[in-house]
Design a protein around this motif. Structure first.
Motif, PDB file in Angstrom:
ATOM      1  N   VAL A 143      44.501  28.917  51.081  1.00 31.99           N
ATOM      2  CA  VAL A 143      43.768  30.178  51.062  1.00 31.99           C
ATOM      3  C   VAL A 143      43.586  30.596  49.610  1.00 31.99           C
ATOM      4  CG1 VAL A 143      43.821  32.608  51.725  1.00 31.99           C
ATOM      5  CG2 VAL A 143      44.632  30.867  53.313  1.00 31.99           C
ATOM      6  N   ARG A 144      42.397  31.020  49.267  1.00 32.15           N
ATOM      7  CA  ARG A 144      42.054  31.319  47.875  1.00 32.15           C
ATOM      8  C   ARG A 144      41.479  32.727  47.727  1.00 32.15           C
ATOM      9  NH1 ARG A 144      42.762  28.265  43.023  1.00 32.15           N
ATOM     10  NH2 ARG A 144      43.036  26.069  43.555  1.00 32.15           N
ATOM     11  N   GLY A 145      41.564  33.272  46.513  1.00 33.03           N
ATOM     12  CA  GLY A 145      40.805  34.455  46.122  1.00 33.03           C
ATOM     13  C   GLY A 145      41.535  35.778  46.181  1.00 33.03           C
ATOM     14  N   GLY A 146      42.603  35.892  46.962  1.00 31.70           N
ATOM     15  CA  GLY A 146      43.274  37.183  47.060  1.00 31.70           C
ATOM     16  C   GLY A 146      42.456  38.188  47.871  1.00 31.70           C
ATOM     17  N   SER A 147      43.089  39.272  48.283  1.00 35.16           N
ATOM     18  CA  SER A 147      42.431  40.236  49.158  1.00 35.16           C
ATOM     19  C   SER A 147      42.710  41.663  48.717  1.00 35.16           C
ATOM     20  CB  SER A 147      42.907  40.045  50.601  1.00 35.16           C
ATOM     21  OG  SER A 147      44.245  40.494  50.746  1.00 35.16           O
ATOM     22  N   PHE A 148      42.209  42.607  49.501  1.00 33.52           N
ATOM     23  CA  PHE A 148      42.369  44.020  49.195  1.00 33.52           C
ATOM     24  C   PHE A 148      43.827  44.459  49.264  1.00 33.52           C
ATOM     25  CE2 PHE A 148      41.894  43.834  53.794  1.00 33.52           C
ATOM     26  CZ  PHE A 148      42.842  44.720  54.253  1.00 33.52           C
ATOM     27  N   LYS A 149      44.688  43.711  49.942  1.00 35.77           N
ATOM     28  CA  LYS A 149      46.087  44.094  50.082  1.00 35.77           C
ATOM     29  C   LYS A 149      46.991  43.364  49.093  1.00 35.77           C
ATOM     30  CE  LYS A 149      48.260  40.752  53.024  1.00 35.77           C
ATOM     31  NZ  LYS A 149      49.083  40.333  51.883  1.00 35.77           N
ATOM     32  N   ASP A 150      46.411  42.461  48.263  1.00 36.14           N
ATOM     33  CA  ASP A 150      47.200  41.644  47.341  1.00 36.14           C
ATOM     34  C   ASP A 150      47.250  42.251  45.948  1.00 36.14           C
ATOM     35  OD1 ASP A 150      47.822  39.606  49.195  1.00 36.14           O
ATOM     36  OD2 ASP A 150      45.821  38.737  48.924  1.00 36.14           O
ATOM     37  N   VAL A 151      48.323  41.947  45.235  1.00 34.36           N
ATOM     38  CA  VAL A 151      48.435  42.356  43.826  1.00 34.36           C
ATOM     39  C   VAL A 151      47.593  41.426  42.964  1.00 34.36           C
ATOM     40  CG1 VAL A 151      50.726  43.357  44.150  1.00 34.36           C
ATOM     41  CG2 VAL A 151      50.507  40.939  43.540  1.00 34.36           C
ATOM     42  N   GLY A 152      47.445  41.783  41.698  1.00 34.60           N
ATOM     43  CA  GLY A 152      46.518  41.083  40.817  1.00 34.60           C
ATOM     44  C   GLY A 152      46.793  39.613  40.631  1.00 34.60           C
ATOM     45  N   TYR A 153      48.038  39.163  40.779  1.00 35.55           N
ATOM     46  CA  TYR A 153      48.358  37.754  40.576  1.00 35.55           C
ATOM     47  C   TYR A 153      47.522  36.852  41.472  1.00 35.55           C
ATOM     48  CZ  TYR A 153      50.852  33.359  41.224  1.00 35.55           C
ATOM     49  OH  TYR A 153      51.157  32.017  41.350  1.00 35.55           O
ATOM     50  N   PHE A 154      47.301  37.272  42.711  1.00 41.23           N
ATOM     51  CA  PHE A 154      46.598  36.432  43.678  1.00 41.23           C
ATOM     52  C   PHE A 154      45.086  36.407  43.441  1.00 41.23           C
ATOM     53  CE2 PHE A 154      50.578  37.514  45.732  1.00 41.23           C
ATOM     54  CZ  PHE A 154      51.001  36.282  46.196  1.00 41.23           C
ATOM     55  N   LEU A 155      44.586  37.231  42.506  1.00 41.66           N
ATOM     56  CA  LEU A 155      43.166  37.222  42.176  1.00 41.66           C
ATOM     57  C   LEU A 155      42.823  36.179  41.133  1.00 41.66           C
ATOM     58  CD1 LEU A 155      43.368  39.941  43.715  1.00 41.66           C
ATOM     59  CD2 LEU A 155      41.739  40.875  42.076  1.00 41.66           C
ATOM     60  N   GLN A 156      43.820  35.564  40.512  1.00 46.28           N
ATOM     61  CA  GLN A 156      43.560  34.579  39.469  1.00 46.28           C
ATOM     62  C   GLN A 156      42.844  33.352  40.036  1.00 46.28           C
ATOM     63  OE1 GLN A 156      46.798  34.521  36.128  1.00 46.28           O
ATOM     64  NE2 GLN A 156      47.855  34.518  38.091  1.00 46.28           N
ATOM     65  N   ASN A 157      41.993  32.767  39.206  1.00 49.05           N
ATOM     66  CA  ASN A 157      41.241  31.582  39.634  1.00 49.05           C
ATOM     67  C   ASN A 157      42.147  30.445  40.087  1.00 49.05           C
ATOM     68  OD1 ASN A 157      38.714  32.737  38.997  1.00 49.05           O
ATOM     69  ND2 ASN A 157      38.944  32.165  36.852  1.00 49.05           N
ATOM     70  N   SER A 158      43.296  30.316  39.465  1.00 49.59           N
ATOM     71  CA  SER A 158      44.163  29.168  39.724  1.00 49.59           C
ATOM     72  C   SER A 158      45.160  29.397  40.846  1.00 49.59           C
ATOM     73  CB  SER A 158      44.940  28.815  38.453  1.00 49.59           C
ATOM     74  OG  SER A 158      45.720  29.930  38.028  1.00 49.59           O
ATOM     75  N   THR A 159      45.292  30.621  41.326  1.00 50.12           N
ATOM     76  CA  THR A 159      46.314  30.918  42.329  1.00 50.12           C
ATOM     77  C   THR A 159      45.897  30.406  43.696  1.00 50.12           C
ATOM     78  OG1 THR A 159      46.979  32.909  41.132  1.00 50.12           O
ATOM     79  CG2 THR A 159      47.669  32.726  43.424  1.00 50.12           C
ATOM     80  N   ARG A 160      46.787  29.671  44.307  1.00 49.98           N
ATOM     81  CA  ARG A 160      46.543  29.158  45.651  1.00 49.98           C
ATOM     82  C   ARG A 160      47.750  29.472  46.521  1.00 49.98           C
ATOM     83  NH1 ARG A 160      48.610  23.589  45.821  1.00 49.98           N
ATOM     84  NH2 ARG A 160      46.967  22.962  47.254  1.00 49.98           N
ATOM     85  N   THR A 161      47.483  29.864  47.732  1.00 52.77           N
ATOM     86  CA  THR A 161      48.538  30.104  48.701  1.00 52.77           C
ATOM     87  C   THR A 161      48.091  29.498  50.021  1.00 52.77           C
ATOM     88  OG1 THR A 161      49.935  31.798  49.742  1.00 52.77           O
ATOM     89  CG2 THR A 161      47.634  32.381  49.310  1.00 52.77           C
ATOM     90  N   TYR A 162      48.769  29.794  51.109  1.00 52.39           N
ATOM     91  CA  TYR A 162      48.418  29.143  52.374  1.00 52.39           C
ATOM     92  C   TYR A 162      48.613  30.087  53.547  1.00 52.39           C
ATOM     93  CZ  TYR A 162      53.430  28.651  53.323  1.00 52.39           C
ATOM     94  OH  TYR A 162      54.762  28.910  53.558  1.00 52.39           O
ATOM     95  N   GLU A 163      47.990  29.703  54.640  1.00 54.24           N
ATOM     96  CA  GLU A 163      48.200  30.356  55.935  1.00 54.24           C
ATOM     97  C   GLU A 163      48.045  29.281  57.000  1.00 54.24           C
ATOM     98  OE1 GLU A 163      49.751  32.446  58.067  1.00 54.24           O
ATOM     99  OE2 GLU A 163      49.243  33.807  56.418  1.00 54.24           O
ATOM    100  N   TYR A 164      48.600  29.520  58.173  1.00 50.69           N
ATOM    101  CA  TYR A 164      48.555  28.524  59.247  1.00 50.69           C
ATOM    102  C   TYR A 164      47.201  28.571  59.962  1.00 50.69           C
ATOM    103  CZ  TYR A 164      53.523  28.244  58.344  1.00 50.69           C
ATOM    104  OH  TYR A 164      54.743  28.081  57.727  1.00 50.69           O
TER     105      TYR A 164
END
Length: 437
Positions: free
Chosen positions: A391-412
């Motif tokens: 999952v990429r890009g970050g959302s309205f509920k995320d802090v600024g770290y997850f908005l970085q171009n390089s940040t990647r996380t996941y969801e099922y």
């Protein structure tokens, strides 16, 4: 009879000459219509290029996903905006109407019959006439009232009804499809025991968004208005669709591809790419988010989330939870804020977005440096760890770290969230859209 044979031979000779204009037995190739590249509606052209994939500044300590790698990406098209409720609703309505027509209605007016067959032909294959459906919705008459008793099975029944209203039972809105898994076929090309059908993925799933995510994802919150109206109310038609699982997002890309193919088979002229639509890969998303800039933290280029005037540049969770400080309490319209240099909106913030890539902490060390993509088609019986999608890009509920171009996380892949949406990509055929040779 002699005259008949003469005419046949004459016609055959004309056809042969028309197919091969070279009379000396030379190889001249097969004629194909001239292709002219054109950007599909609502999409942006992303030129081919190379970039350093991975973090350029901040990283969470011991995350083990902070490797840098230079990769090259071929040109492709990408939706300028996150997929809106309005566009996803077109998919939902298509599935709803197709089920109603094929399962409950026997009215030939809704069908197109192949040439050479009659409406009474027992084995003639019928196709839905979507132009007629648009003018004559099966659920409503000109006054907007339901007039067809045959469709009663599409509505909630018995104790599931509220105030005796006719409401569509969304659990019946299932989309079935089949796709050929090229990667699986390539990995088993030497296995003589496997057939083509072994590499065809078939899936059938309910495609209506989970509207209860607005309550489930925010513990003890009064989000009932969003659960009741976010997807259905016209005020939110240009807001990003949420509550969609990864599998539902993939089903949408298959339907979008088939919708385009159907237009081509109907004789309409298409000049844009007709390759299948898909979710962006992990690398494609980061490359597009950077907008052609090198070593930047955010899609807008700068190292900060505010501009020189102190205005926040994306929809996220500023500070310790002042959600309204950026201009949006929750989601905002898909074209809010300024686009990046590729013309893409909200590549950071608003809603996070599904990608086609499977999540693995060490994937960067095994993927190719040419158009990398780490994928895995998890089955229902697979362990949960294999069902993780990037999952990429970050959302309205995320802090600024997850908005970085390089940040990647996941969801099922089978989970739906109030803060995850998606957008589509499709490949560009050729080297560069400006290349006329």
């Amino acid at each position: 009879m002699k005259l008949y044979y003469f005419i046949v031979f004459l016609v055959a000779g004309v056809v042969m000459v028309g197919c091969n204009t070279n009379h000396r037995g030379e190889v001249v190739g097969v004629y194909q219509r001239t292709f002219r590249a054109e950007v599909p509606n609502g999409m942006a052209y992303i030129p081919a290029g190379s970039f350093l994939m991975g973090p350029v500044d901040q990283d969470i300590t011991f995350s083990q996903i902070g490797d840098n790698k230079q990769v090259s990406i071929p040109a492709f098209y990408m939706d300028e905006m996150e997929l809106s409720n309005s566009k996803y609703k077109q998919f939902v309505n298509w599935v709803r109407d197709s089920i109603a027509i094929t399962s409950y209605l026997n009215d030939d007016k809704y069908y197109i019959h192949p040439k050479g067959t009659t409406k009474s032909a027992a084995n003639s294959r019928k196709y839905i006439d979507w132009d007629y459906v648009a003018k004559n919705p099966p659920f409503k008459n000109k006054k907007g009232q339901n007039t067809t008793s045959k469709l009663e099975n599409m509505y909630y029944q018995g104790d599931d009804r509220v105030f005796d209203r006719n409401e569509i039972d969304v659990s019946r809105l299932k989309y079935s499809y089949a796709i050929y898994m090229l990667r699986d076929a390539a990995n088993h090309q030497n296995d003589k025991k496997m057939k083509r059908s072994d590499f065809i993925l078939r899936d059938s799933l309910a495609i209506y968004p989970d509207t209860l995510v607005w309550l489930r994802n925010f513990t003890y919150s009064a989000n009932e208005p969003y659960a009741q109206g976010y997807f259905s109310h016209p005020a939110y038609q240009n807001y990003p669709v949420v509550g969609v699982t990864w599998r539902q997002a993939r089903a949408f890309t298959v339907w979008r591809t088939k919708l385009q193919d159907a237009a081509a088979q109907d004789g309409r002229h298409l000049t844009q790419s007709r390759l299948p639509y898909d979710l962006p890969s992990d690398a494609q998303f980061e490359y597009a988010a950077r907008g052609g800039r090198i070593g930047t933290n955010y899609p807008w280029g700068g190292p900060y989330i505010k501009n020189a005037k102190g205005c926040l540049l994306a929809n996220f969770k500023p500070g310790r939870g002042n959600y309204t400080d950026d201009g949006g309490l929750m989601t905002v319209k898909v074209n809010a804020y300024l686009p990046n240099d590729y013309g893409l909106y909200n590549m950071a913030g608003n809603v996070a977005e599904w990608t086609s890539s499977a999540y693995d902490e060490a994937s960067s060390s095994v993927v190719s440096d040419l158009n990398p993509s780490f994928t895995y088609n998890a089955k229902a019986t697979d362990p949960e760890v294999k069902k993780r999608k990037v999952v990429r890009g970050g959302s309205f509920k995320d802090v600024g770290y997850f908005l970085q171009n390089s940040t990647r996380t996941y969801e099922y892949q089978d989970t739906a969230k109030a803060y995850i949406g998606f957008r589509c990509v499709t490949s560009f055929i050729g080297r560069d859209i400006k290349d006329r040779n």
